[in-house]
Design a protein around this motif. Structure first.
Motif, PDB file in Angstrom:
ATOM      1  N   ASN A   1      -9.756  -2.446   1.228  1.00 22.57           N
ATOM      2  CA  ASN A   1      -9.868  -1.999  -0.160  1.00 22.57           C
ATOM      3  C   ASN A   1      -8.514  -1.461  -0.603  1.00 22.57           C
ATOM      4  OD1 ASN A   1     -10.284   0.130  -2.319  1.00 22.57           O
ATOM      5  ND2 ASN A   1     -12.345  -0.767  -2.254  1.00 22.57           N
ATOM      6  N   CYS A   2      -7.937  -2.072  -1.616  1.00 23.67           N
ATOM      7  CA  CYS A   2      -6.567  -1.722  -1.986  1.00 23.67           C
ATOM      8  C   CYS A   2      -6.457  -0.287  -2.505  1.00 23.67           C
ATOM      9  CB  CYS A   2      -6.020  -2.707  -3.009  1.00 23.67           C
ATOM     10  SG  CYS A   2      -6.794  -2.643  -4.642  1.00 23.67           S
ATOM     11  N   LEU A   3      -7.462   0.198  -3.235  1.00 21.94           N
ATOM     12  CA  LEU A   3      -7.377   1.552  -3.781  1.00 21.94           C
ATOM     13  C   LEU A   3      -7.484   2.602  -2.683  1.00 21.94           C
ATOM     14  CD1 LEU A   3      -9.440   1.175  -7.072  1.00 21.94           C
ATOM     15  CD2 LEU A   3      -6.957   1.149  -6.776  1.00 21.94           C
ATOM     16  N   GLU A   4      -8.362   2.368  -1.722  1.00 20.54           N
ATOM     17  CA  GLU A   4      -8.447   3.293  -0.588  1.00 20.54           C
ATOM     18  C   GLU A   4      -7.147   3.291   0.200  1.00 20.54           C
ATOM     19  OE1 GLU A   4     -11.841   2.190   1.694  1.00 20.54           O
ATOM     20  OE2 GLU A   4     -13.293   2.873   0.187  1.00 20.54           O
ATOM     21  N   HIS A   5      -6.567   2.103   0.344  1.00 21.30           N
ATOM     22  CA  HIS A   5      -5.298   1.985   1.072  1.00 21.30           C
ATOM     23  C   HIS A   5      -4.193   2.750   0.342  1.00 21.30           C
ATOM     24  CE1 HIS A   5      -2.313  -0.034   3.681  1.00 21.30           C
ATOM     25  NE2 HIS A   5      -1.562  -0.068   2.585  1.00 21.30           N
ATOM     26  N   LEU A   6      -4.086   2.580  -0.968  1.00 21.81           N
ATOM     27  CA  LEU A   6      -3.034   3.248  -1.730  1.00 21.81           C
ATOM     28  C   LEU A   6      -3.219   4.765  -1.730  1.00 21.81           C
ATOM     29  CD1 LEU A   6      -2.615   0.866  -4.800  1.00 21.81           C
ATOM     30  CD2 LEU A   6      -1.083   1.135  -2.855  1.00 21.81           C
ATOM     31  N   SER A   7      -4.456   5.201  -1.718  1.00 28.00           N
ATOM     32  CA  SER A   7      -4.691   6.645  -1.734  1.00 28.00           C
ATOM     33  C   SER A   7      -4.337   7.293  -0.397  1.00 28.00           C
ATOM     34  CB  SER A   7      -6.144   6.948  -2.090  1.00 28.00           C
ATOM     35  OG  SER A   7      -7.024   6.549  -1.054  1.00 28.00           O
TER      36      SER A   7
ATOM     37  N   HIS B   1       9.800 -10.598   1.308  1.00 23.13           N
ATOM     38  CA  HIS B   1       9.275 -10.088   2.579  1.00 23.13           C
ATOM     39  C   HIS B   1       9.088  -8.590   2.403  1.00 23.13           C
ATOM     40  CE1 HIS B   1       8.361  -9.622   6.782  1.00 23.13           C
ATOM     41  NE2 HIS B   1       9.285  -8.670   6.868  1.00 23.13           N
ATOM     42  N   CYS B   2       7.882  -8.200   2.062  1.00 19.84           N
ATOM     43  CA  CYS B   2       7.589  -6.802   1.791  1.00 19.84           C
ATOM     44  C   CYS B   2       6.468  -6.342   2.714  1.00 19.84           C
ATOM     45  CB  CYS B   2       7.182  -6.615   0.336  1.00 19.84           C
ATOM     46  SG  CYS B   2       6.798  -4.898  -0.066  1.00 19.84           S
ATOM     47  N   PRO B   3       6.802  -5.674   3.812  1.00 18.73           N
ATOM     48  CA  PRO B   3       5.775  -5.249   4.762  1.00 18.73           C
ATOM     49  C   PRO B   3       4.695  -4.376   4.138  1.00 18.73           C
ATOM     50  CG  PRO B   3       7.952  -5.067   5.750  1.00 18.73           C
ATOM     51  CD  PRO B   3       8.169  -5.381   4.302  1.00 18.73           C
ATOM     52  N   MET B   4       5.048  -3.534   3.162  1.00 12.92           N
ATOM     53  CA  MET B   4       4.037  -2.661   2.568  1.00 12.92           C
ATOM     54  C   MET B   4       2.997  -3.463   1.791  1.00 12.92           C
ATOM     55  SD  MET B   4       5.981   0.862   1.458  1.00 12.92           S
ATOM     56  CE  MET B   4       4.474   1.842   1.643  1.00 12.92           C
ATOM     57  N   LEU B   5       3.440  -4.530   1.113  1.00  9.13           N
ATOM     58  CA  LEU B   5       2.478  -5.393   0.415  1.00  9.13           C
ATOM     59  C   LEU B   5       1.634  -6.178   1.409  1.00  9.13           C
ATOM     60  CD1 LEU B   5       4.284  -6.913  -2.716  1.00  9.13           C
ATOM     61  CD2 LEU B   5       2.261  -5.444  -2.678  1.00  9.13           C
ATOM     62  N   GLU B   6       2.256  -6.609   2.491  1.00  9.94           N
ATOM     63  CA  GLU B   6       1.498  -7.326   3.514  1.00  9.94           C
ATOM     64  C   GLU B   6       0.390  -6.443   4.088  1.00  9.94           C
ATOM     65  OE1 GLU B   6       4.446  -8.554   6.292  1.00  9.94           O
ATOM     66  OE2 GLU B   6       5.341 -10.039   4.947  1.00  9.94           O
ATOM     67  N   GLN B   7       0.696  -5.169   4.324  1.00 11.99           N
ATOM     68  CA  GLN B   7      -0.317  -4.239   4.805  1.00 11.99           C
ATOM     69  C   GLN B   7      -1.429  -4.051   3.779  1.00 11.99           C
ATOM     70  OE1 GLN B   7       1.841  -0.666   5.737  1.00 11.99           O
ATOM     71  NE2 GLN B   7       2.993  -1.612   7.413  1.00 11.99           N
ATOM     72  N   LEU B   8      -1.045  -4.001   2.515  1.00 11.43           N
ATOM     73  CA  LEU B   8      -2.050  -3.849   1.456  1.00 11.43           C
ATOM     74  C   LEU B   8      -3.016  -5.025   1.453  1.00 11.43           C
ATOM     75  CD1 LEU B   8      -2.906  -2.135  -1.069  1.00 11.43           C
ATOM     76  CD2 LEU B   8      -1.548  -3.737  -2.413  1.00 11.43           C
ATOM     77  N   TRP B   9      -2.489  -6.234   1.588  1.00  8.82           N
ATOM     78  CA  TRP B   9      -3.345  -7.425   1.583  1.00  8.82           C
ATOM     79  C   TRP B   9      -4.257  -7.470   2.807  1.00  8.82           C
ATOM     80  CZ3 TRP B   9      -4.961 -10.526  -1.987  1.00  8.82           C
ATOM     81  CH2 TRP B   9      -4.194 -10.740  -3.141  1.00  8.82           C
TER      82      TRP B   9
END
Length: 309
Positions: A128-134, A116-124
């Protein structure tokens, strides 16, 4: 095969009630010493490898470096990822490929409770994962602190893909899996198309299932100093302690006399170069799983006593 060691380990597994252990392989000098399967597993049975995928990604990064797709481990990731060249944060242009390999990018991470990882859930849920991480905050100056996290391997996968101009999975398949005779399903893709080992259901790494024999092939590749697939110079860097922790290299765990690829729930490839040993263990990962490092230690203690010489 050594029946004495096999019986000893069978009894140990029963006594410890390690019901989730599925496969244990041990090789010395290239020869099988022990091959044990449980829970109806066999030679061709496939098992979740979990974060062993990270070490596989390190091997891919090394191949990428060897082939000239990337010039140096100390190149900024911004050379490949425009999202990290956009001045979202002054630290972004300081993040190098080496920082990704040593889990020291400095990007904020909170893993939550496993499965249960909320940060990964937000990423999914992002577009766009790269824009999200940046857009995620920076917690530390790059290269100053080791934090075991998913962000760095996702960015590494993106760098490999951008540098080689192909999906990271296709790169791995062409330059690592096929030369070793390994078959794998395609890896998941995050929003934006970057390959990752965890699918949208989170932590269900079905695409990264490999057999114990597949993992042994990877172990022999590492024991044999790259075996013409990976350069010895990269491997030496990968299994040397990183500046921020003596127990971790470039996506490899380190221990006295050897190094390891490890995944949650009991997945391990342990390589002991001085003793020409490759050891593999696989288990069914669950939310209440454990690691089984003690089984490896028992095997090594048994061999050190001279019982199988």
């Amino acid at each position: 095969m050594n029946n004495e060691l096999s019986e000893y380990i069978d009894n140990y597994i029963r006594q410890k009630q390690y019901r989730l252990v599925n496969s244990i392989l041990l090789y010395r000098d290239g020869q099988p010493v022990m091959e044990r399967y449980y829970n109806n597993y066999g030679k061709s049975s496939r098992n979740n490898i979990k974060s062993i995928w990270k070490s596989i990604l390190s091997i891919c990064a090394g191949i990428c470096l060897d082939k000239g797709y990337i010039k140096s481990l100390d190149e900024p990731v911004a050379n490949y990822l425009s999202e990290f060249a956009a001045n979202n944060h002054p630290y972004h242009k300081l993040i190098t490929i080496r920082h990704l390999l040593t889990m020291s990018s400095g990007i904020y991470w909170n893993g939550g409770i496993h499965y249960h990882c909320p940060m990964l859930e937000q990423l999914w849920r992002s577009d766009n994962c790269l824009e999200h991480l940046s857009d995620i905050a920076m917690a530390n100056l790059p290269g100053t602190k080791f934090v075991y996290k998913e962000w760095d391997v996702i960015l590494l996968s993106a760098v490999i893909s951008k540098a080689a101009n192909m999906d990271t999975y296709e790169f791995c398949k062409s330059y690592l899996y096929e030369p070793l005779g390994i078959t794998s399903g395609e890896w998941a893709k995050l929003p934006g198309g970057i390959n990752y080992s965890i699918d949208r259901n989170l932590n269900i790494e079905a695409q990264s299932d490999l057999s114990a024999n597949d993992l042994a092939k990877l172990g022999f590749l590492l024991l044999n100093k790259g075996n013409r697939i990976l350069s010895e110079s990269y491997l030496n860097q990968a299994v040397s302690p990183s500046p921020n922790t003596p127990e971790y290299g470039c996506l490899f765990w380190l221990f006295e006399g050897g190094f390891s690829c490890r995944g949650y729930g009991g997945q391990e490839i342990n390589v002991v170069p001085g003793k020409n040993i490759v050891y593999v263990i696989q288990a069914t990962p669950t939310s209440r799983s454990k690691s089984y490092g003690d089984v490896f230690r028992v095997c090594m203690d048994f061999m050190d006593k001279g019982s199988i010489l």
